[in-house]
Design a protein around this motif. Structure first.
Motif, PDB file in Angstrom:
ATOM      1  N   GLY A   9      39.213  33.715  60.158  1.00  0.00           N
ATOM      2  CA  GLY A   9      40.332  33.472  59.180  1.00  0.00           C
ATOM      3  C   GLY A   9      41.319  34.834  59.317  1.00  0.00           C
ATOM      4  N   ARG A  10      42.004  34.492  58.113  1.00  0.00           N
ATOM      5  CA  ARG A  10      43.244  35.714  58.010  1.00  0.00           C
ATOM      6  C   ARG A  10      42.567  36.896  57.698  1.00  0.00           C
ATOM      7  NH1 ARG A  10      45.171  32.112  54.745  1.00  0.00           N
ATOM      8  NH2 ARG A  10      44.930  33.244  52.974  1.00  0.00           N
ATOM      9  N   PRO A  11      43.016  38.141  57.766  1.00  0.00           N
ATOM     10  CA  PRO A  11      42.367  39.488  57.410  1.00  0.00           C
ATOM     11  C   PRO A  11      42.636  39.647  56.031  1.00  0.00           C
ATOM     12  CG  PRO A  11      43.307  39.543  59.533  1.00  0.00           C
ATOM     13  CD  PRO A  11      44.147  38.292  59.016  1.00  0.00           C
ATOM     14  N   LYS A  12      41.779  40.270  54.979  1.00  0.00           N
ATOM     15  CA  LYS A  12      42.110  40.264  53.744  1.00  0.00           C
ATOM     16  C   LYS A  12      43.166  41.104  53.637  1.00  0.00           C
ATOM     17  CE  LYS A  12      39.440  41.961  49.805  1.00  0.00           C
ATOM     18  NZ  LYS A  12      38.282  42.743  49.258  1.00  0.00           N
ATOM     19  N   GLY A  13      44.019  40.595  52.504  1.00  0.00           N
ATOM     20  CA  GLY A  13      45.271  41.205  52.166  1.00  0.00           C
ATOM     21  C   GLY A  13      46.541  40.526  52.739  1.00  0.00           C
ATOM     22  N   VAL A  14      46.469  39.837  53.763  1.00  0.00           N
ATOM     23  CA  VAL A  14      47.468  39.098  54.506  1.00  0.00           C
ATOM     24  C   VAL A  14      47.698  37.917  53.928  1.00  0.00           C
ATOM     25  CG1 VAL A  14      48.290  38.283  56.852  1.00  0.00           C
ATOM     26  CG2 VAL A  14      46.937  40.371  56.611  1.00  0.00           C
ATOM     27  N   PRO A  15      48.839  37.838  53.349  1.00  0.00           N
ATOM     28  CA  PRO A  15      49.297  36.449  52.596  1.00  0.00           C
ATOM     29  C   PRO A  15      49.420  35.238  53.437  1.00  0.00           C
ATOM     30  CG  PRO A  15      51.119  37.967  52.773  1.00  0.00           C
ATOM     31  CD  PRO A  15      49.905  38.606  53.253  1.00  0.00           C
ATOM     32  N   ASN A  16      49.131  34.195  53.114  1.00  0.00           N
ATOM     33  CA  ASN A  16      49.360  33.048  53.529  1.00  0.00           C
ATOM     34  C   ASN A  16      50.662  32.605  53.930  1.00  0.00           C
ATOM     35  OD1 ASN A  16      49.526  30.089  54.098  1.00  0.00           O
ATOM     36  ND2 ASN A  16      47.622  29.715  53.036  1.00  0.00           N
ATOM     37  N   LYS A  17      50.869  32.210  55.074  1.00  0.00           N
ATOM     38  CA  LYS A  17      52.434  32.001  55.639  1.00  0.00           C
ATOM     39  C   LYS A  17      53.058  31.138  54.472  1.00  0.00           C
ATOM     40  CE  LYS A  17      52.011  32.691  60.703  1.00  0.00           C
ATOM     41  NZ  LYS A  17      52.098  32.333  61.758  1.00  0.00           N
ATOM     42  N   SER A  18      52.506  30.229  53.994  1.00  0.00           N
ATOM     43  CA  SER A  18      53.078  29.033  53.212  1.00  0.00           C
ATOM     44  C   SER A  18      53.614  29.881  51.775  1.00  0.00           C
ATOM     45  CB  SER A  18      52.182  27.686  52.966  1.00  0.00           C
ATOM     46  OG  SER A  18      51.592  27.460  53.820  1.00  0.00           O
ATOM     47  N   THR A  19      52.393  30.754  51.516  1.00  0.00           N
ATOM     48  CA  THR A  19      52.727  31.330  50.187  1.00  0.00           C
ATOM     49  C   THR A  19      53.889  32.333  50.612  1.00  0.00           C
ATOM     50  OG1 THR A  19      50.293  31.302  49.866  1.00  0.00           O
ATOM     51  CG2 THR A  19      51.596  33.071  48.525  1.00  0.00           C
ATOM     52  N   ALA A  20      54.044  33.029  51.291  1.00  0.00           N
ATOM     53  CA  ALA A  20      55.049  34.004  51.616  1.00  0.00           C
ATOM     54  C   ALA A  20      56.470  33.205  51.591  1.00  0.00           C
ATOM     55  CB  ALA A  20      54.783  34.750  52.912  1.00  0.00           C
ATOM     56  N   LEU A  21      56.576  32.018  52.289  1.00  0.00           N
ATOM     57  CA  LEU A  21      57.608  31.269  52.260  1.00  0.00           C
ATOM     58  C   LEU A  21      57.929  30.965  50.894  1.00  0.00           C
ATOM     59  CD1 LEU A  21      57.048  29.185  55.571  1.00  0.00           C
ATOM     60  CD2 LEU A  21      58.943  30.872  55.276  1.00  0.00           C
ATOM     61  N   LEU A  22      57.197  30.446  50.231  1.00  0.00           N
ATOM     62  CA  LEU A  22      57.383  29.902  48.889  1.00  0.00           C
ATOM     63  C   LEU A  22      58.003  31.045  47.989  1.00  0.00           C
ATOM     64  CD1 LEU A  22      57.339  27.520  46.763  1.00  0.00           C
ATOM     65  CD2 LEU A  22      54.868  28.286  46.349  1.00  0.00           C
ATOM     66  N   LYS A  23      57.168  32.373  47.922  1.00  0.00           N
ATOM     67  CA  LYS A  23      57.855  33.352  47.318  1.00  0.00           C
ATOM     68  C   LYS A  23      59.095  33.667  47.700  1.00  0.00           C
ATOM     69  CE  LYS A  23      53.276  35.771  46.263  1.00  0.00           C
ATOM     70  NZ  LYS A  23      52.527  36.949  46.556  1.00  0.00           N
ATOM     71  N   ASP A  24      59.395  33.786  48.799  1.00  0.00           N
ATOM     72  CA  ASP A  24      60.812  34.053  49.296  1.00  0.00           C
ATOM     73  C   ASP A  24      61.778  32.961  48.776  1.00  0.00           C
ATOM     74  OD1 ASP A  24      62.674  35.789  50.818  1.00  0.00           O
ATOM     75  OD2 ASP A  24      62.805  33.891  52.179  1.00  0.00           O
ATOM     76  N   ALA A  25      61.569  31.371  49.002  1.00  0.00           N
ATOM     77  CA  ALA A  25      62.409  30.607  48.496  1.00  0.00           C
ATOM     78  C   ALA A  25      62.471  30.739  46.859  1.00  0.00           C
ATOM     79  CB  ALA A  25      61.835  29.427  48.860  1.00  0.00           C
ATOM     80  N   ILE A  26      61.534  31.073  46.208  1.00  0.00           N
ATOM     81  CA  ILE A  26      61.622  31.261  44.611  1.00  0.00           C
ATOM     82  C   ILE A  26      62.656  32.624  44.428  1.00  0.00           C
ATOM     83  CG2 ILE A  26      60.173  32.013  42.642  1.00  0.00           C
ATOM     84  CD1 ILE A  26      58.008  30.339  43.691  1.00  0.00           C
ATOM     85  N   LEU A  27      62.254  33.679  45.208  1.00  0.00           N
ATOM     86  CA  LEU A  27      63.231  34.722  44.990  1.00  0.00           C
ATOM     87  C   LEU A  27      64.844  34.558  45.235  1.00  0.00           C
ATOM     88  CD1 LEU A  27      61.033  37.661  46.031  1.00  0.00           C
ATOM     89  CD2 LEU A  27      61.706  37.177  43.783  1.00  0.00           C
TER      90      LEU A  27
END
Length: 94
Positions: A9-27
């Motif tokens: 899986g993803r290394p610890k601390g690396v955000p999910n791509k969907s989560t990063a996209l959602l945060k960017d869209a919210i900002l």
């Protein structure tokens, strides 16, 4: 035979791509709602602090540091209690 990295899986601390996209869209949406430009996000958050202080204070509590640490040359002597009291305006119909 499975690949050597299968199931890790993803290394610890690396955000999910969907989560990063959602945060960017919210900002971006908050910035646009505040009038755009560099001050758009600040304008939006300022309006939210006034219009919905409970939600804004909840957000503020999440971004403030959990521990207060003083400077070695100027240590924290004491903490002052900060209390938020909601006061309802008097009923104008009475």
């Amino acid at each position: 035979m499975t690949p050597p990295n299968a199931g890790k899986g993803r290394p610890k601390g690396v955000p999910n791509k969907s989560t990063a996209l959602l945060k960017d869209a919210i900002l971006k949406a908050a910035q646009a709602a505040g009038g755009g430009g560099e001050e758009g996000l600040v304008n939006y958050l300022t309006a939210q602090a006034t219009e919905t202080p409970a939600a804004f204070m909840s957000l503020l509590g999440k971004v403030l540091p959990m521990q207060v640490v003083g400077d070695e040359d100027n240590p924290v002597q004491h903490l002052v209690k900060i209390e938020r009291v909601v006061v309802r305006p008097p009923d104008r119909d009475a």
